[in-house]
Scaffold this motif. Sequence first.
Motif, short mmCIF file in Angstrom:
data_model
loop_
_atom_site.label_atom_id
_atom_site.label_comp_id
_atom_site.label_asym_id
_atom_site.label_seq_id
_atom_site.Cartn_x
_atom_site.Cartn_y
_atom_site.Cartn_z
N PRO A 17 0.96 -1.49 0.07
CA PRO A 17 -0.15 0.12 -0.27
C PRO A 17 0.38 1.38 0.11
CG PRO A 17 0.31 -1.23 2.07
CD PRO A 17 1.08 -1.27 1.45
N PRO A 18 0.18 2.00 -0.09
CA PRO A 18 0.83 3.80 -0.61
C PRO A 18 1.33 4.49 0.76
CG PRO A 18 -1.59 4.04 -0.63
CD PRO A 18 -0.93 2.68 -1.07
N ALA A 34 -9.33 11.09 -4.40
CA ALA A 34 -8.96 12.30 -3.84
C ALA A 34 -7.48 12.56 -4.23
CB ALA A 34 -9.46 12.30 -2.75
N GLY A 35 -6.93 10.95 -3.96
CA GLY A 35 -5.20 11.13 -3.88
C GLY A 35 -4.73 11.38 -2.27
N GLY A 36 -3.65 11.48 -2.46
CA GLY A 36 -2.20 10.65 -0.67
C GLY A 36 -1.50 12.12 -0.51
N GLU A 37 0.05 11.74 -0.67
CA GLU A 37 0.37 12.57 -0.05
C GLU A 37 1.07 13.18 -1.87
OE1 GLU A 37 1.63 12.69 2.88
OE2 GLU A 37 0.13 10.69 3.59
N GLU A 38 1.85 14.32 -1.60
CA GLU A 38 2.31 15.04 -2.77
C GLU A 38 2.71 14.83 -3.54
OE1 GLU A 38 1.86 18.60 -2.10
OE2 GLU A 38 1.27 18.28 0.14
N GLU A 88 1.68 12.03 -4.58
CA GLU A 88 0.11 10.58 -5.30
C GLU A 88 -0.84 11.64 -5.43
OE1 GLU A 88 0.74 8.20 -1.73
OE2 GLU A 88 1.84 7.39 -2.86
N LYS A 89 -0.80 13.07 -5.67
CA LYS A 89 -1.95 13.57 -6.34
C LYS A 89 -2.72 13.36 -7.56
CE LYS A 89 -1.10 16.59 -2.35
NZ LYS A 89 -2.10 16.74 -1.29
N VAL A 90 -3.73 13.65 -7.07
CA VAL A 90 -5.19 13.55 -8.61
C VAL A 90 -5.89 14.22 -8.62
CG1 VAL A 90 -6.66 11.20 -9.17
CG2 VAL A 90 -4.72 10.81 -7.53
N ASP A 91 -5.69 14.24 -10.37
CA ASP A 91 -6.71 15.39 -10.84
C ASP A 91 -7.59 15.05 -11.83
OD1 ASP A 91 -4.87 15.20 -12.89
OD2 ASP A 91 -3.30 17.41 -11.92
N GLY A 150 -6.16 0.65 -9.88
CA GLY A 150 -6.67 2.05 -9.44
C GLY A 150 -6.34 3.33 -9.66
N VAL A 151 -7.01 3.44 -8.37
CA VAL A 151 -6.21 5.28 -7.93
C VAL A 151 -5.85 5.21 -6.58
CG1 VAL A 151 -9.33 6.04 -7.43
CG2 VAL A 151 -6.97 7.52 -8.58
N VAL A 152 -5.18 5.98 -6.22
CA VAL A 152 -4.87 6.29 -4.94
C VAL A 152 -6.07 7.21 -4.26
CG1 VAL A 152 -3.54 8.05 -3.10
CG2 VAL A 152 -2.06 6.65 -5.54
#
Length: 305
Positions: A110-111, A183-187, A189-192, A162-164
Motif C-alpha cells: 500500500p502507499p 482523492a489522491g494521497g501524499e504530495e 500521489e495527488k490525483v486531478d 485503480g487510483v490512490v
Amino acid sequence: MAIVDGDTETVVSRVPVGQNPAMIELAGETIFVGSSGGGEIAAVPVNDWSLVGCVPVGTQPLGLCFDEARKCVYVADYHGGSVHVVDPALGSMVETFVLSRTGYHNRTDPPACCRESAATGRRTVALALAPDGSILYCANYGTYDIARIDLRTGAEIEAFDGVVGPRALVVSEDGKELLLAGAGGEESEKVDSLYVIDAATGKRLHEVFVGLAVVDLCQVRDGSTVYAIARDEGVLVGFNRETWSELGRVDVGVGVDSLAISADGETVYIGNGSTGDLLIVDAASYTVSGSVGGFANPKDVYVLP
C-alpha cells in the motif's frame, strides 16, 4: 439523514439513522444508510420515515450497491476486508465475500499514507455492479485497486489497478468501462483526473482532467454525460461520455464531497462538507441556481425517483 424537497429547496424532515451516516442507497422501497461510525446499516421505508430498522453488518459499512435482479444489497466493510450481502426482505445479512489481502498482482504494497497498523487490508470504500449482474467491482482504499467478485461463483478474480484514495466507482451504461474517482494521497500521489478503465482488461484508457482531488462522479441515465467534482479546487465538470470532451465547468466551492443528478438529467445536487450546504446546479447552463444550508458535513446525496 435529511430529507430535502427539491421544489421548495427546504429540509422537510430529519431521520436518525446511526452514527456518522456516510452512504445512501435505494433498494426497492427501502432506503439503506451506511454508518461509518458503527457496524450496522439503517433501513428506512420510503413511505414511512419513522420506521427505521437496523441491520448489523460487519465493522464499518461504507459502500452500498443494490442488485435488483438478486434483490439484495452489497455492503463494503471498510475494516473487515470483505463485502457482505444483505437481504432487504429478511432485514439481515445472508452471505459474505472475503477479499484477498494481496490486491493488484503487480503491486502488493500500500502507499506510505496507508501503512499504519490500523489501516491494514483492502479497505473497500465503493461498489459498482456490471449491467449484466455478473461482476461486482470493489474500489479499495488500502491497496488502491479494484477487486472483482464473480457473482456467478462467489469467487474473487484478478484485481485491476485503480487510483490512490478511491472515492467513487461507476460502471458505464454499456458495461464496457469503469469510471473511477480518487482523492489522491501524499504530495507525490495527488490525483486531478477521472480514470476511465477497460472493464474487460483493466487497462487505463483515459485520464480526464477534472481538478485536484476528484471525490465523486455520476452519469445521466442514458450514459451520455458524466459529471465529476474536485474537492480541493471546488469545481463541477461535465463531460461528453463518448469523446470525453469537456461540456462545462462551474465553481461550486472548495470542500465539495458528493453529488447526484436528477432522473431527468436537468439538475445536479452537490454536498459541501466544509460549508454544510447542498448546492443545486442547472445542468444545461452550468450555473448554481440555489442552495440549502444547515447540514453537518454532508457525505452523500441521493435523489429519489
